[in-house]
Scaffold this active site. Structure first.
Site, PDB file in Angstrom:
ATOM      1  N   THR A  70       0.769  -1.345   0.145  1.00  0.00           N
ATOM      2  CA  THR A  70      -0.024   0.040   0.130  1.00  0.00           C
ATOM      3  C   THR A  70       0.710   1.303  -0.067  1.00  0.00           C
ATOM      4  O   THR A  70       0.604   2.086  -0.749  1.00  0.00           O
ATOM      5  CB  THR A  70      -1.076   0.191   1.417  1.00  0.00           C
ATOM      6  OG1 THR A  70      -2.073  -1.130   1.068  1.00  0.00           O
ATOM      7  CG2 THR A  70      -1.797   1.282   1.552  1.00  0.00           C
ATOM      8  N   GLN A 177       0.517  -9.240  -6.566  1.00  0.00           N
ATOM      9  CA  GLN A 177       0.442 -10.800  -6.685  1.00  0.00           C
ATOM     10  C   GLN A 177       0.899 -11.298  -7.751  1.00  0.00           C
ATOM     11  O   GLN A 177       0.901 -12.720  -7.453  1.00  0.00           O
ATOM     12  CB  GLN A 177      -1.498 -10.609  -7.194  1.00  0.00           C
ATOM     13  CG  GLN A 177      -2.393  -9.976  -6.397  1.00  0.00           C
ATOM     14  CD  GLN A 177      -2.431 -10.654  -5.057  1.00  0.00           C
ATOM     15  OE1 GLN A 177      -2.294 -12.038  -4.930  1.00  0.00           O
ATOM     16  NE2 GLN A 177      -2.857 -10.115  -3.769  1.00  0.00           N
ATOM     17  N   SER A 197       5.108  -6.561  -2.579  1.00  0.00           N
ATOM     18  CA  SER A 197       4.778  -6.748  -1.123  1.00  0.00           C
ATOM     19  C   SER A 197       5.257  -7.867  -0.536  1.00  0.00           C
ATOM     20  O   SER A 197       5.057  -9.235  -1.091  1.00  0.00           O
ATOM     21  CB  SER A 197       3.234  -6.842  -0.937  1.00  0.00           C
ATOM     22  OG  SER A 197       2.997  -6.920   0.286  1.00  0.00           O
ATOM     23  N   THR A 235      13.968   5.135   9.771  1.00  0.00           N
ATOM     24  CA  THR A 235      15.019   4.218  10.045  1.00  0.00           C
ATOM     25  C   THR A 235      14.499   2.897   9.465  1.00  0.00           C
ATOM     26  O   THR A 235      13.331   2.563   9.784  1.00  0.00           O
ATOM     27  CB  THR A 235      15.311   4.025  11.413  1.00  0.00           C
ATOM     28  OG1 THR A 235      15.891   5.165  12.125  1.00  0.00           O
ATOM     29  CG2 THR A 235      16.188   2.912  11.768  1.00  0.00           C
ATOM     30  N   CYS A 322      -8.591  -6.509   1.884  1.00  0.00           N
ATOM     31  CA  CYS A 322      -8.421  -5.313   2.140  1.00  0.00           C
ATOM     32  C   CYS A 322      -9.974  -4.482   2.172  1.00  0.00           C
ATOM     33  O   CYS A 322      -9.991  -3.343   2.763  1.00  0.00           O
ATOM     34  CB  CYS A 322      -7.577  -4.235   1.314  1.00  0.00           C
ATOM     35  SG  CYS A 322      -5.908  -4.558   1.323  1.00  0.00           S
TER      36      CYS A 322
END
Length: 379
Positions: A70, A177, A197, A235, A322
């Site tokens: 995201t 995906q 992701s 960081t 989601c």
């Protein structure tokens, strides 16, 4: 339990845990610190960056670590659009992840952009000619996902990129995906930016990256100490970066040596359709993810079918995690032309590399029994 919701998340792989463990324990330094402990962390961070770059055949400087897909989508849409002086027109497809759609909406509300939405056909596929028709002299960015997370349809990203580049627009693709299932090298896809992701690959949640090809300006969303070459302050999670690199390498190695996923998928689809006469496959029949099979069962509740499946030990979903808990029908299925009541009957099965053909055969039988159980309650 048979877990068939890998599109939502995957378990962290043992190899990934072992690779990241030192950076959660003994090698705990801040990679920005100018002492030996920090230097050790910085070396690990840059090594992870180089490994990801090598897998995707880009420069290491093109890998920007984020806290997930995201954030990477947000950074791609907002960062590229705001840093590119070409114009204030962007194009997205109608079935993009909400991270892309909401980022586009933000650019409209707060920065005066105009957004054109490319439609999809009944299989969920974008026609490159539709992109050509929407492109304008002031188009600065086109964002079309590599494959849809709900119905699995793979998009003609390379053809879309060729059309966009012909007028000078940049191209981003959400490959959350497809990574580990399809070739996502940026050069092969022809795109300028790609979203990854980690938790779809066997890395922990909260890991991801925006990968850039070439030297592109990128307006940061997060300001602070100037980490990630000023493109994403904060960081860095060294353990997360190591985990993402390790999971990506494992997935790419397995993809290169695989080839049976499509056969297993097609067998599963055939078995489900043969035993549920009213069931319909959603998405493209062949141009789809090799580990995705999604259906609608008109007249029935997808949620009720999912509950019946879980009672039988099968975990799956109705679509994007989601959007779980929302009452509205899937925007993806609506864009493909499904009526709302049919869209609400959707059930999606997605699996990982460890799922076997016999697992899928057993699930196909469970689907049939679950559909019949729900139908008998309604009648």
């Amino acid at each position: 339990m048979t877990y068939l919701d890998a599109a939502a998340t995957t378990p962290v792989r043992r190899e990934v845990i072992e690779a990241m463990w030192p950076y959660l324990t003994t090698e705990f330094g801040n990679p920005s610190s100018v002492h030996a402990v920090g230097e050790s962390a910085a070396v690990a961070l840059e090594d992870a960056r180089r490994r990801i770059a090598r897998s995707l055949e880009v420069r290491a400087t093109g890998v920007v670590f984020t806290a997930g897909g995201t954030e990477a989508d947000n950074l791609a849409l907002k960062g590229l659009a705001l840093a590119n002086p070409r114009g204030r027109h962007i194009i997205v497809s109608a079935i993009e992840h909400e991270a892309v759609l909401q980022s586009a909406a933000y650019l409209v509300r707060f920065h005066g952009f105009q957004v054109s939405v490319a439609p999809v056909d009944a299989s969920g596929r974008v026609d490159p000619e539709e992109i050509s028709a929407l492109l304008r002299p002031d188009s600065t960015l086109v964002s079309v996902m590599h494959a849809n997370n709900e119905v699995g349809t793979v998009q003609p990203v390379r053809e879309i990129a060729e059309r966009a580049h012909a007028v000078g627009a940049l191209v981003h693709s959400d490959a959350v995906q497809t990574t580990g299932q399809l070739d996502v090298r940026l050069g092969e896809l022809g795109v300028d930016a790609l979203t990854l992701s980690g938790h779809k690959l066997g890395a922990p949640k909260g890991t991801g990256a925006l990968v850039l090809r070439g030297r592109l300006d990128l307006e940061p969303l997060v300001h602070g100490g100037g980490q990630e070459r000023g493109r994403r302050s904060g960081t860095e999670s060294v353990a997360g970066a190591v985990a993402l690199a390790t999971a990506l390498e494992l997935a790419e190695d397995e993809r290169a040596s695989g080839g049976s996923d499509v056969v297993s998928r097609d067998g599963f689809v055939a078995a489900v359709l043969a035993t549920t006469p009213d069931g319909r496959l959603t998405g493209h029949s062949s141009l789809r993810l090799p580990r995705n099979a999604s259906f609608v069962f008109p007249g029935l509740s997808g949620e009720a079918i999912l509950l019946e499946l879980e009672r039988r030990g099968v975990v799956s979903s109705s679509g994007s995690a989601c959007a779980a808990g929302r009452t509205e029908a899937s925007h993806v299925l609506l864009a493909m032309g499904f009526a709302e009541d049919i869209a609400r009957s959707a059930v999606r099965f997605t699996w990982g590399h460890g799922t076997t053909t016999s697992d899928l055969a057993a699930v196909a039988d469970d689907v049939s029994r679950s559909v019949e159980a729900v139908r008998s309650i309604r009648s």
